[in-house]
Motif scaffolding. Sequence first.
Motif, PDB file in Angstrom:
ATOM      1  N   UNK A 193      25.726  47.840 -59.321  1.00 57.02           N
ATOM      2  CA  UNK A 193      25.103  46.517 -59.128  1.00 57.02           C
ATOM      3  C   UNK A 193      23.652  46.532 -59.608  1.00 57.02           C
ATOM      4  N   UNK A 194      22.938  47.603 -59.272  1.00 56.57           N
ATOM      5  CA  UNK A 194      21.527  47.684 -59.660  1.00 56.57           C
ATOM      6  C   UNK A 194      21.385  47.708 -61.184  1.00 56.57           C
ATOM      7  N   UNK A 195      22.221  48.513 -61.835  1.00 60.26           N
ATOM      8  CA  UNK A 195      22.166  48.584 -63.301  1.00 60.26           C
ATOM      9  C   UNK A 195      22.540  47.239 -63.922  1.00 60.26           C
ATOM     10  N   UNK A 196      23.506  46.565 -63.302  1.00 61.76           N
ATOM     11  CA  UNK A 196      23.905  45.248 -63.814  1.00 61.76           C
ATOM     12  C   UNK A 196      22.759  44.253 -63.714  1.00 61.76           C
ATOM     13  N   UNK A 197      22.023  44.284 -62.599  1.00 60.64           N
ATOM     14  CA  UNK A 197      20.895  43.363 -62.434  1.00 60.64           C
ATOM     15  C   UNK A 197      19.778  43.679 -63.425  1.00 60.64           C
ATOM     16  N   UNK A 198      19.519  44.980 -63.635  1.00 62.61           N
ATOM     17  CA  UNK A 198      18.486  45.364 -64.611  1.00 62.61           C
ATOM     18  C   UNK A 198      18.904  44.898 -66.010  1.00 62.61           C
ATOM     19  N   UNK A 199      20.176  45.121 -66.341  1.00 62.77           N
ATOM     20  CA  UNK A 199      20.659  44.691 -67.649  1.00 62.77           C
ATOM     21  C   UNK A 199      20.622  43.184 -67.812  1.00 62.77           C
ATOM     22  N   UNK A 200      21.000  42.456 -66.756  1.00 61.42           N
ATOM     23  CA  UNK A 200      20.966  40.992 -66.807  1.00 61.42           C
ATOM     24  C   UNK A 200      19.534  40.498 -66.960  1.00 61.42           C
ATOM     25  N   UNK A 201      18.615  41.156 -66.249  1.00 58.60           N
ATOM     26  CA  UNK A 201      17.210  40.772 -66.365  1.00 58.60           C
ATOM     27  C   UNK A 201      16.687  40.974 -67.778  1.00 58.60           C
ATOM     28  N   UNK A 202      17.056  42.090 -68.408  1.00 57.30           N
ATOM     29  CA  UNK A 202      16.587  42.348 -69.776  1.00 57.30           C
ATOM     30  C   UNK A 202      17.247  41.406 -70.766  1.00 57.30           C
ATOM     31  N   UNK A 203      18.489  41.003 -70.464  1.00 59.05           N
ATOM     32  CA  UNK A 203      19.191  40.078 -71.352  1.00 59.05           C
ATOM     33  C   UNK A 203      18.566  38.682 -71.292  1.00 59.05           C
ATOM     34  N   UNK A 204      18.274  38.227 -70.077  1.00 56.84           N
ATOM     35  CA  UNK A 204      17.719  36.886 -69.913  1.00 56.84           C
ATOM     36  C   UNK A 204      16.223  36.835 -70.173  1.00 56.84           C
ATOM     37  N   UNK A 205      15.550  38.001 -70.013  1.00 59.82           N
ATOM     38  CA  UNK A 205      14.089  38.041 -70.200  1.00 59.82           C
ATOM     39  C   UNK A 205      13.755  39.186 -71.141  1.00 59.82           C
ATOM     40  N   UNK A 206      14.064  39.024 -72.428  1.00 59.79           N
ATOM     41  CA  UNK A 206      13.857  40.132 -73.379  1.00 59.79           C
ATOM     42  C   UNK A 206      12.405  40.580 -73.480  1.00 59.79           C
ATOM     43  N   UNK A 207      11.468  39.699 -73.115  1.00 59.35           N
ATOM     44  CA  UNK A 207      10.051  40.062 -73.199  1.00 59.35           C
ATOM     45  C   UNK A 207       9.680  41.171 -72.228  1.00 59.35           C
TER      46      UNK A 207
END
Length: 227
Positions: A193-207
């Motif tokens: 779950x944690x990795x998924x949230x980190x990945x989702x955050x980087x996907x939605x906020x590439x900056x």
Amino acid sequence: MSWVAANFAHIWELTLTHVGLSVPPIILGFVLSVPLGWIAHRYAASRSVLLTVSGLLYTIPSLSLFLVLPAVLGTTQLDPANVVVAMTIYAVALMVRSAADGFGSVEPNVRQSAVAVGYSGWGRFWAVELPLAGPVLVAGMRVVSASTVSLISVGSLIGVSSLGYLFIDGLNRQFPTEIITGIVATIVIAVVFDLALVGLGRLLMPWTRSGAKAPRRRAFARTEAAA
């Protein structure tokens, strides 16, 4: 390991149930907390009330909550909805402060520039404030995720199936392998779950890959240029 192999189907079923109970409270906690956090940030008079009340929610003992919720919701004692609602309450308790801090992290000059170029309240929220608060919101979601995955196990004490069953059954049988299996499976879910949230955050906020201050600089430059 032989016990794990022999009981893998049951362990997998409990794991899927655990995941199914964990996801709704995490999502609902986010959906409910973001507007509350924005209100706490936007209106100073409401900040102390909202943060105090949400903080107190986390002090409610989980077992007591599981016993009271069926009477409030009109559900049976074994209804998984009781666990979902209880975990949502705890998620809101943790997430409201993170949301308020996230919106508070948006620099005032960026917000003022957005107003100057004509963003309305909703437009400014979606286009400027929410994206810039995103990194803090994701950090809060990671805490909520880990807490929820861990607390779901408590529901097994009232008969709602999850990986917590392995803890209770292992204790009753004095069988450490079953307990360790439950702990490892819970940790694996939390990490995924944690990795998924980190990945989702980087996907939605590439900056965020190049630094947390980048979006602020870009948003400020964009609004300044438009002005």
